[in-house]
Design an enzyme around this catalytic site. Structure first.
Site, PDB file in Angstrom:
ATOM      1  N   ARG A  39     -18.353  -5.266 -51.488  1.00 11.06           N
ATOM      2  CA  ARG A  39     -17.240  -4.616 -52.198  1.00 11.06           C
ATOM      3  C   ARG A  39     -16.554  -3.544 -51.337  1.00 11.06           C
ATOM      4  O   ARG A  39     -15.367  -3.255 -51.504  1.00 11.06           O
ATOM      5  CB  ARG A  39     -17.781  -4.010 -53.498  1.00 11.06           C
ATOM      6  CG  ARG A  39     -16.711  -3.477 -54.456  1.00 11.06           C
ATOM      7  CD  ARG A  39     -17.356  -3.189 -55.803  1.00 11.06           C
ATOM      8  NE  ARG A  39     -16.452  -2.644 -56.805  1.00 11.06           N
ATOM      9  CZ  ARG A  39     -16.499  -1.390 -57.247  1.00 11.06           C
ATOM     10  NH1 ARG A  39     -17.389  -0.532 -56.757  1.00 11.06           N
ATOM     11  NH2 ARG A  39     -15.665  -0.977 -58.188  1.00 11.06           N
ATOM     12  N   ILE A  65      -9.765  -1.325 -58.696  1.00 12.51           N
ATOM     13  CA  ILE A  65     -10.726  -2.414 -58.499  1.00 12.51           C
ATOM     14  C   ILE A  65     -11.690  -2.287 -59.679  1.00 12.51           C
ATOM     15  O   ILE A  65     -12.130  -1.185 -60.014  1.00 12.51           O
ATOM     16  CB  ILE A  65     -11.442  -2.293 -57.130  1.00 12.51           C
ATOM     17  CG1 ILE A  65     -12.416  -3.452 -56.888  1.00 12.51           C
ATOM     18  CG2 ILE A  65     -12.177  -0.975 -56.979  1.00 12.51           C
ATOM     19  CD1 ILE A  65     -12.993  -3.452 -55.446  1.00 12.51           C
ATOM     20  N   SER A  66     -11.980  -3.396 -60.339  1.00 10.80           N
ATOM     21  CA  SER A  66     -12.779  -3.330 -61.558  1.00 10.80           C
ATOM     22  C   SER A  66     -14.213  -2.901 -61.272  1.00 10.80           C
ATOM     23  O   SER A  66     -14.699  -2.971 -60.140  1.00 10.80           O
ATOM     24  CB  SER A  66     -12.793  -4.695 -62.248  1.00 10.80           C
ATOM     25  OG  SER A  66     -11.493  -5.218 -62.350  1.00 10.80           O
ATOM     26  N   GLN A  67     -14.881  -2.507 -62.354  1.00 14.22           N
ATOM     27  CA  GLN A  67     -16.293  -2.132 -62.292  1.00 14.22           C
ATOM     28  C   GLN A  67     -17.112  -3.394 -61.971  1.00 14.22           C
ATOM     29  O   GLN A  67     -16.897  -4.434 -62.597  1.00 14.22           O
ATOM     30  CB  GLN A  67     -16.634  -1.617 -63.689  1.00 14.22           C
ATOM     31  CG  GLN A  67     -17.962  -1.021 -63.868  1.00 14.22           C
ATOM     32  CD  GLN A  67     -18.092  -0.483 -65.303  1.00 14.22           C
ATOM     33  OE1 GLN A  67     -17.107  -0.366 -66.033  1.00 14.22           O
ATOM     34  NE2 GLN A  67     -19.314  -0.185 -65.675  1.00 14.22           N
TER      35      GLN A  67
END
Ligand code: SAH
Length: 218
Positions: A39, A65-67
């Site tokens: 990530r 950016i998503s969890q």
């Protein structure tokens, strides 16, 4: 890099995977894809050091950016077969698309911000993820040229599932998306298209940036 750096890196990754499992991401293919895709590569500056935390983080163009656990749960709900052709609406950093690229045959990802698409494309090239096509367009209209899609994932929230996306979902296909008012509570829903129509299942409360029609300024 010293020996202890290597150790702490591996330890952080183990904690990352443990946190995913604890939040309900248990599918082996999904966990494997999330282990392989770093990530940190999708984040810039200070935030890259926080890549393994289970938190949404800022990216360019005022987006996020998503969890990771939400990425994992959405990917798991999407149940991607190896031969699938997948559409993602909301490329953002490219992280979700990169994970999908390890699970599917072909991934199309669309964002309304050209800058995000250009940056994501460069990362896909660096990582040799050759089955992703990233396009600047209004994803609320889908991608009619490539339809139908076996799987569709939307990573920005609309009030209702957009009609063009429902129309571009193959029979037997699955779409996962957040729905609800943009700054209120949203629900992640799973839409399954059968021969006779659509079935809707509510999965969990989430919070995403809004799906906005038209192209972004940069
Ligand atoms: N999946 C991304 C996170 C996406 S954030 C990741 O893994 O990093 C949501 C993204 O949806 C933003 O980049 C935003 O620009 C995009 N978006 C919002 N409305 C859109 C639309 N109509 N068409 C395409 N992209 C849209």
């Amino acid at each position: 890099m010293t020996g202890s750096d290597v150790g702490s890196e591996a330890e952080r990754k183990m904690q990352f995977l443990f946190a995913l499992r604890k939040r309900g991401v248990t599918n082996a293919r999904v966990l494997n894809a999330m282990e392989k895709i770093d990530r940190g590569v999708f984040l810039r500056g200070l935030f890259a050091g926080r890549a393994y935390e289970d938190m949404p983080l800022p990216i360019a163009c005022g987006q996020t950016i998503s969890q990771p656990s939400v990425v994992g749960l959405m990917t798991q709900a999407l149940d991607v077969p190896p031969r699938a052709k997948v559409l993602e609406v909301g490329t953002g950093s490219g992280y979700q698309a990169a994970i999908l690229s390890r699970l599917a045959r072909r991934v199309y990802t669309i964002d309304r911000h050209k800058r995000l698409v250009v940056e994501a494309r460069r990362i896909f090239e660096d990582l040799d993820l050759n089955n992703i096509t990233a396009i600047t367009a209004d994803g609320s209209r889908g991608l009619p040229d490539q339809a139908p899609f076996d799987r569709i994932i939307v990573t920005a929230a609309a009030e209702d599932p957009p009609g063009p996306l429902l129309a571009q979902l193959a029979i037997g296909g699955i779409m996962v998306l957040p729905v609800g008012q943009s700054d209120h509570v949203q629900s992640l829903i799973k839409v399954t298209r059968g021969e006779d129509g659509f079935e809707y299942e509510e999965l969990l409360p989430v919070r995403f940036v809004p799906l906005i029609e038209g192209l972004g300024q940069e």
